[in-house]
Enzyme design. Structure first.
Site, short mmCIF file in Angstrom:
data_model
loop_
_atom_site.label_atom_id
_atom_site.label_comp_id
_atom_site.label_asym_id
_atom_site.label_seq_id
_atom_site.Cartn_x
_atom_site.Cartn_y
_atom_site.Cartn_z
CE LYS A 194 38.67 18.10 76.47
NZ LYS A 194 37.70 17.10 75.57
CD GLU A 217 37.40 17.18 66.43
OE1 GLU A 217 38.25 16.79 67.03
OE2 GLU A 217 36.69 18.18 66.84
N1 PMP Z 1 38.37 16.20 69.60
C1 PMP Z 1 37.56 16.31 70.42
C2 PMP Z 1 36.02 16.91 70.20
C3 PMP Z 1 37.61 15.82 71.91
O1 PMP Z 1 36.65 15.92 72.72
C4 PMP Z 1 38.97 15.15 72.20
C5 PMP Z 1 39.08 14.95 73.60
N2 PMP Z 1 38.47 13.60 73.81
C6 PMP Z 1 39.83 14.92 71.29
C7 PMP Z 1 39.63 15.72 69.88
C8 PMP Z 1 41.37 14.57 71.63
O2 PMP Z 1 41.92 15.54 72.50
P1 PMP Z 1 43.08 15.11 73.53
O3 PMP Z 1 44.06 14.39 72.59
O4 PMP Z 1 43.43 16.40 74.12
O5 PMP Z 1 42.59 14.25 74.33
#
Ligand code: PMP
Length: 299
Positions: A152, A185
């Protein structure tokens, strides 16, 4: 009160004081990592999971975070406590730190650690009730063999390019495909569809998406509620033909999608399965997590 920012061991309360060096490689090269964490009713939701993901990202990038995971968890809790708020969005950022020009990470002896306890509103409130209109973006998600999507990182240009398209088309959000054309996504959220009544589908992580902590939570909740949860590659056609679709993320929480590429999803209204899952998710977020009130103030 109402905001607190931890900056390399010190706490400040205004945006103006929350300053880092222009020579920080996080700023110069996007060399760093982050997490977005929620606090509901004075409890940090899934704190350990977020801290673990942060440290896994750090291992990949060989960033030596100058504190242990336990110390980091305490610092998050304390920053929240000092904000005086009960419902908080925490943005935790660790960058390579200040250095010289040039990519060489050895030029940055000390990583920068910033924890921001603030508020967030990703989408207007009515979108949670009425649902989002989304479009498929032409910008493909990074290939995981180029930049692994589990890191991330502070490099969000891939997602930002998709978001620019989304804004240009006047849509609320964008769906990103991977290089093979499978749904990956949204620009910063995971995606789910419901087909055949109680079957919940979401793309598998190897397609190049971030394995969201909310995604994981929703999958577990759904299983407990008797849904069959299937991680399987699918194309936009499956979204067009789905009964329901929704996005998940720590910031966005669960938000319904009611239209994609001009086609209604189901009957064009947030569906009953979405509402059931949202209800269970909210019950969980409001009853679980690390309490911020019992934190010890150490600085
Ligand atoms: N995909 C991406 C690219 C993200 O940056 C995030 C977080 N905003 C998510 C999915 C969702 O992740 P999480 O549920 O851990 O916040």
């Amino acid at each position: 009160m109402g905001r607190c920012i931890y900056l390399n061991g010190k706490f400040v309360n205004t945006r103006e004081e929350a300053l880092i060096s222009a020579y920080d490689h996080g700023f110069l090269y996007g060399d760093g990592i982050f997490e977005g964490i929620r606090v509901y009713n004075g409890r940090v939701f899934k704190l350990h999971e977020h801290i673990e993901r942060l440290y896994h990202s750090a291992i990949s990038l060989m960033i030596n975070i100058p504190m242990s995971m336990e110390e980091m968890e305490k610092a998050v809790v304390e920053t929240c406590q000092r904000s005086g708020m009960d419902n908080i969005y925490v943005r935790l950022v660790v960058s390579r730190g200040p250095g010289d020009f040039g990519l060489d990470p050895r030029k940055c002896p000390k990583p920068t650690v910033v924890i921001m306890a603030d508020e967030i509103s990703l989408y207007p409130k009515d979108k949670y009730e009425k649902g989002l209109k989304v479009v498929t973006c032409s910008t493909r998600r990074n290939r995981p063999d180029c930049i692994n999507s589990q890191i991330k990182s502070l490099n969000y240009l891939n997602n930002i390019l998709a978001k620019i398209e989304t804004v240009k088309y006047g849509a609320d959000e964008g769906v990103m495909l991977n290089d093979a054309g499978y749904v990956c996504e949204a620009t910063a959220d995971n995606i789910f569809i419901i087909k055949n009544a109680k079957k919940l589908f979401t793309p598998p992580a190897y397609l190049g998406l971030l394995e969201g902590i909310t995604r994981d939570t929703v999958m577990n909740i759904a299983k407990e509620l008797g849904y069959e949860v299937i991680e399987m590659p699918f194309t936009v056609h499956e979204i067009y033909a789905s009964q329901e679709c929704f996005l998940t993320g720590s910031g966005a929480e669960l938000i319904p999608v009611i239209e994609i590429d001009g086609r209604l999803v189901g009957d064009g209204k947030p569906g009953k399965h979405f509402k059931k899952l949202l209800d269970a998710y909210q019950k969980m977020t409001h009853s679980q997590g690390v309490p911020i009130k019992s934190a010890t103030v150490s600085v």
